[in-house]
Design a protein around this motif. Structure first.
Motif, PDB file in Angstrom:
ATOM      1  N   SER A   1      42.517  31.653  46.433  1.00 43.50           N
ATOM      2  CA  SER A   1      43.911  31.404  46.063  1.00 43.50           C
ATOM      3  C   SER A   1      44.591  30.521  47.095  1.00 43.50           C
ATOM      4  O   SER A   1      45.304  29.577  46.766  1.00 43.50           O
ATOM      5  CB  SER A   1      44.642  32.733  45.919  1.00 43.50           C
TER       6      SER A   1
ATOM      7  N   ASP B   1      46.002  26.794  46.417  1.00 48.16           N
ATOM      8  CA  ASP B   1      47.413  26.573  46.702  1.00 48.16           C
ATOM      9  C   ASP B   1      47.598  25.295  47.517  1.00 48.16           C
ATOM     10  O   ASP B   1      48.390  24.419  47.161  1.00 48.16           O
ATOM     11  CB  ASP B   1      47.927  27.779  47.494  1.00 48.16           C
TER      12      ASP B   1
ATOM     13  N   GLN C   1      51.316  35.736  38.896  1.00 47.52           N
ATOM     14  CA  GLN C   1      50.977  34.518  38.171  1.00 47.52           C
ATOM     15  C   GLN C   1      50.578  33.372  39.093  1.00 47.52           C
ATOM     16  O   GLN C   1      49.577  32.689  38.881  1.00 47.52           O
ATOM     17  CB  GLN C   1      52.177  34.095  37.306  1.00 47.52           C
ATOM     18  N   ARG C   2      51.351  33.215  40.136  1.00 50.17           N
ATOM     19  CA  ARG C   2      51.087  32.117  41.067  1.00 50.17           C
ATOM     20  C   ARG C   2      49.732  32.273  41.743  1.00 50.17           C
ATOM     21  O   ARG C   2      48.978  31.310  41.892  1.00 50.17           O
ATOM     22  CB  ARG C   2      52.194  32.083  42.133  1.00 50.17           C
TER      23      ARG C   2
ATOM     24  N   ASP D   1      47.122  31.374  39.231  1.00 48.35           N
ATOM     25  CA  ASP D   1      47.081  29.930  39.010  1.00 48.35           C
ATOM     26  C   ASP D   1      46.327  29.220  40.126  1.00 48.35           C
ATOM     27  O   ASP D   1      45.570  28.282  39.875  1.00 48.35           O
ATOM     28  CB  ASP D   1      48.508  29.366  38.928  1.00 48.35           C
ATOM     29  N   SER D   2      46.561  29.666  41.345  1.00 48.92           N
ATOM     30  CA  SER D   2      45.896  29.028  42.478  1.00 48.92           C
ATOM     31  C   SER D   2      44.394  29.240  42.420  1.00 48.92           C
ATOM     32  O   SER D   2      43.608  28.325  42.705  1.00 48.92           O
ATOM     33  CB  SER D   2      46.446  29.592  43.791  1.00 48.92           C
TER      34      SER D   2
END
Lengths: 113, 113
Positions: free
Chosen positions: A95, A99, B4-5, B8-9
């Motif tokens: 992640s 990012d 969610q973030r 997504d990453s």
DNA sequence: CGGGATCCCTAATGATACTG
DNA sequence: CAGTATCATTAGGGATCCCG
């Protein structure tokens, strides 16, 4: 670092949690127990078949637990096993990297790549 | 964590270094510059086509550099970009996890799974 | 609700031959 | 040596229907 054993270990990891869905599923289980329907709802793009299939494989690899409540309507809960919890480190690093990547190489506009 | 973030990453990372080959290729580049032929030789199972293709994608994503020597016979060297070096953390974690996994859940005997 | 069983299609990958 | 180009193959995945 890049020796044979190192490479083999990476390949092992890819076999177990590689593919399009498994890591995403694990993201959802990392916070705790989830019902099948919840997982499905929170992953609109996965089909029921794929979700079931991937969950089975994760179960076989000892990463998640499947608890069936014999009742009507049925209820099935999924959660990480104690061993499965070790995946947290992996998810965190992935992640974090994704990012950064998004910031440095932003996704193409109006496109899914 | 599993918001969610975060998810997504992780998905971003999967898009960039997911798939069957990219992480393996990066394993070989992590120790330094490698020629095309060296990579091919050290990965007997990858086809020339796949190797070329994956290298191109990694190049486009800014992870590796491609240096062509205009000479006969041709010579092309691949290496990690400065940014590509950040992948080391990822590889280390994945290798470590796969290593543990092999010990806990040993691969099926005489089978490739 | 949480699946299983089928059928089907396409994208990903492989095999092979050719080339500057 | 380091690739293209083309064709063949396959595995991953989707759509749909059915079931306890």
């Amino acid at each position: 670092m890049g020796d044979q054993r190192f490479k083999d270990s990476v390949e092992t990891t890819l076999k177990v949690i590689g593919g399009k869905w498994k890591l995403v599923i694990l993201c959802h289980l990392i916070d705790g127990v989830r019902r099948f329907g919840e997982l499905k709802r929170d992953m609109p793009h996965i089909t029921q078949k794929m979700l079931t299939q991937q969950l089975r494989e994760l179960e076989l690899d000892g990463i998640i637990d499947r608890k069936v409540y014999t009742q009507v309507p049925p209820k099935v809960e999924y959660s990480l096993t104690e061993y499965g919890l070790t995946i947290k480190d992996v998810l965190n690093v992935l992640s974090k990297w994704g990012d950064q990547h998004q910031q440095i190489i932003p996704p193409l506009p109006a496109d899914d790549r």
